[in-house]
Design an enzyme around this catalytic site. Structure first.
Site, PDB file in Angstrom:
ATOM      1  N   ASP A 171       0.835  -1.198   0.000  1.00 33.91           N
ATOM      2  CA  ASP A 171       0.000   0.000   0.000  1.00 33.91           C
ATOM      3  C   ASP A 171       0.873   1.253   0.000  1.00 33.91           C
ATOM      4  OD1 ASP A 171      -2.430   1.335  -0.029  1.00 33.91           O
ATOM      5  OD2 ASP A 171      -2.775   1.140   2.121  1.00 33.91           O
ATOM      6  N   HIS A 254      -4.501   3.140  -6.897  1.00 36.56           N
ATOM      7  CA  HIS A 254      -5.654   2.786  -6.072  1.00 36.56           C
ATOM      8  C   HIS A 254      -6.915   2.584  -6.911  1.00 36.56           C
ATOM      9  CE1 HIS A 254      -3.271   3.570  -2.466  1.00 36.56           C
ATOM     10  NE2 HIS A 254      -4.239   2.960  -1.796  1.00 36.56           N
ATOM     11  N   HIS A 257      -6.561  -0.855  -8.178  1.00 42.03           N
ATOM     12  CA  HIS A 257      -6.942  -1.750  -7.068  1.00 42.03           C
ATOM     13  C   HIS A 257      -8.450  -1.927  -7.023  1.00 42.03           C
ATOM     14  CE1 HIS A 257      -8.853  -1.931  -3.103  1.00 42.03           C
ATOM     15  NE2 HIS A 257      -7.934  -2.833  -2.798  1.00 42.03           N
ATOM     16  N   HIS A 271      -5.527  -5.661   0.609  1.00 44.82           N
ATOM     17  CA  HIS A 271      -5.568  -4.358  -0.060  1.00 44.82           C
ATOM     18  C   HIS A 271      -4.214  -3.990  -0.662  1.00 44.82           C
ATOM     19  CE1 HIS A 271      -6.611  -0.074  -0.613  1.00 44.82           C
ATOM     20  NE2 HIS A 271      -5.441   0.187  -0.066  1.00 44.82           N
TER      21      HIS A 271
END
Length: 363
Positions: A171, A254, A257, A271
Site C-alpha cells: 500500500d 488505487h 486496485h 488491499h
C-alpha cells in the site's frame, strides 16, 4: 487554490503503548465503544481493561463483522446510541478502522485508532473506504476530520502475520508514485485542495524508507522481533504513507486496485497486495524508465508482493475479464483521472497486460 496537509490530532508509536491507553484518551470520552474482531478481542481486551481498571470510564466491547459496509456502520451506530457512547476505539486492521472512523463521523464523537497490523495507510486519514457486504468496492467516504489519536503498539504489530506487514508496504509503495502523478497534473488531494510541498516530501521519504528498510523489517517480523527497521517501516506504512496519500493525492494505483475487486479470483488478496500490482500498472501507463520499473519489481519480489496476474490469483487470463477491471478502474469519479494524461479503459487494459509481461520477465 489553497494548499493543505491533513494529519491526526496525535500519532503515538512505541513498545507496549496499548497499556497506556487510558492516559492517552483521558480527555476524549467517558463511555467508549471498543470495536475489534473476535480474534483481536481475545488478544487485546484484557490489556484495554487493565489500562482502564479502577477508572471512572465505561467500556462497551463489540465484535466487527468483517466488511466496512453501510450496513455494518449503521448496526454499530445503533449500538453506540443504545449505550450513550461518546467516543469510539477501533482496534484492528484497515476495514475495521475505516468503520470506526465512519461511526465517529455520523455520531459526531471522537475516534481513537489502534492498528494491530501495519497493513494499510488507512489509520491516519480522514477517509473511509466503503465496500458492499460481499467485499466489492462501493465508494470513498471523505471525512471532515482526521482521527483524534492514532496509537501504534509496535510489540503487537510485530506479532501479526508477516503477509499483513508486507501488504502494508504494498500500500505504501503507491504513495510516492501517486503523489508524483498528482503533482505533475496539479490535481487536488483527498481534502479537495492542492498538495502542500511537505506532503510530497513525506511521500518521497516513504518510498526511500521502504527501499532501505523493507526487507530487513520483513525478516525481523518473521522472527517476531522489533528492530529499528521494523519501527521505520511501521511509521512508513502508517504515518508517512497515510499523510502522503491523503495530502499528496491518489491517482492510478488505487483506482486499479478498485478495478480488481470485481474479480472473485482476487478477493483473497489483501488491499496492499492489489495496490502494489496497481502501482506497477500505473508505471506501465506512465511509460516510466525501465530502471525505475526494475527497482520496483525487484523490491516487490524480494518482500513477496505480486507482480503478475498469476500471482494475483488469475490463473487463466481472459481479455473480457481484464477489460471489466479496466472499466471499473475508470468509473466516474475515480482517482485515475488525476493522472497527467488522458486515461481510457483501453489504455488501462494495455497497461495491465504490459505490467503482467514486465513482471513475468523477472520471476
Amino acid at each position: 487554490m489553497g494548499k493543505i496537509i491533513s494529519s491526526p490530532g496525535k500519532y503515538i508509536q512505541g513498545s507496549g503503548e496499548l497499556k497506556n491507553l487510558y492516559n492517552h484518551t483521558i480527555n476524549l470520552g467517558t463511555t467508549f465503544m471498543v470495536l475489534a474482531t473476535e480474534g483481536g478481542m481475545k488478544r487485546t481486551k484484557h490489556i484495554v481493561e487493565k489500562s482502564f481498571e479502577g477508572k471512572d470510564k465505561k467500556l462497551v466491547f463489540e465484535i466487527f463483522n468483517k466488511e466496512c459496509s453501510k450496513e455494518e456502520i449503521n448496526r454499530l451506530i445503533e449500538i453506540s446510541k443504545k449505550n450513550n457512547c461518546d467516543a469510539v476505539i477501533g482496534i484492528g486492521g484497515g476495514k475495521l478502522l475505516d468503520t470506526a472512523k465512519a461511526v465517529s463521523y455520523y455520531e459526531k464523537i471522537p475516534v481513537i485508532i489502534i492498528p494491530t497490523i501495519a497493513s494499510t495507510d488507512a489509520p491516519c486519514s480522514a477517509l473511509s473506504v466503503l465496500y458492499t457486504p460481499e467485499g466489492v468496492f462501493d465508494e470513498y467516504l471523505v471525512l471532515p476530520e482526521n482521527p483524534n489519536l492514532v496509537l501504534m503498539d509496535t510489540d503487537i504489530i510485530a506479532k501479526a502475520p508477516v503477509r499483513l506487514f508486507v501488504s502494508g508496504m504494498g500500500d505504501a509503495l503507491a504513495t510516492y508514485f501517486e503523489a508524483r502523478a498528482c503533482n505533475i497534473s496539479n490535481a487536488k488531494n483527498m481534502a479537495g485542495l492542492l498538495p502542500a510541498k511537505s506532503a510530497y516530501a513525506l511521500a518521497q521519504l516513504c518510498y526511500k524508507t521502504l527501499l532501505e528498510d523493507g526487507l530487513k523489517a520483513k525478516l525481523a517480523v518473521e522472527n517476531k522481533v522489533v528492530t529499528p527497521a521494523v519501527e521505520n517501516i511501521i511509521e512508513a506504512n502508517t504515518y508517512l504513507s497515510g499523510i502522503g496519500f491523503e495530502s499528496g493525492g491518489l491517482a492510478g494505483a488505487h483506482a486499479i486496485h478498485n478495478g480488481f475487486t470485481v474479480l472473485s479470483e482476487c478477493h483473497h488478496l489483501y488491499h496492499g497486495e492489489k495496490v502494489a500490482f496497481g502501482t506497477l500498472v500505473q508505471l506501465a501507463m506512465e511509460n516510466a524508465p525501465i530502471e525505475e520499473i526494475e527497482e520496483f519489481i525487484l523490491f516487490c519480489i524480494n518482500i513477496g508482493l505480486p507482480v503478475t496476474l498469476e500471482e494475483m490469483g488469475i490463473k487463466e487470463i481472459k481479455s473480457e475479464e481484464i477489460m471489466e477491471v479496466a472499466k471499473a478502474s475508470c468509473a466516474e469519479g475515480e482517482t485515475i483521472y488525476n493522472m497527467p494524461f488522458e486515461v481510457t479503459p483501453q489504455s488501462v487494459y494495455a497497461a495491465i497486460m504490459t505490467a503482467d509481461a514486465l513482471g513475468r520477465q523477472y520471476i
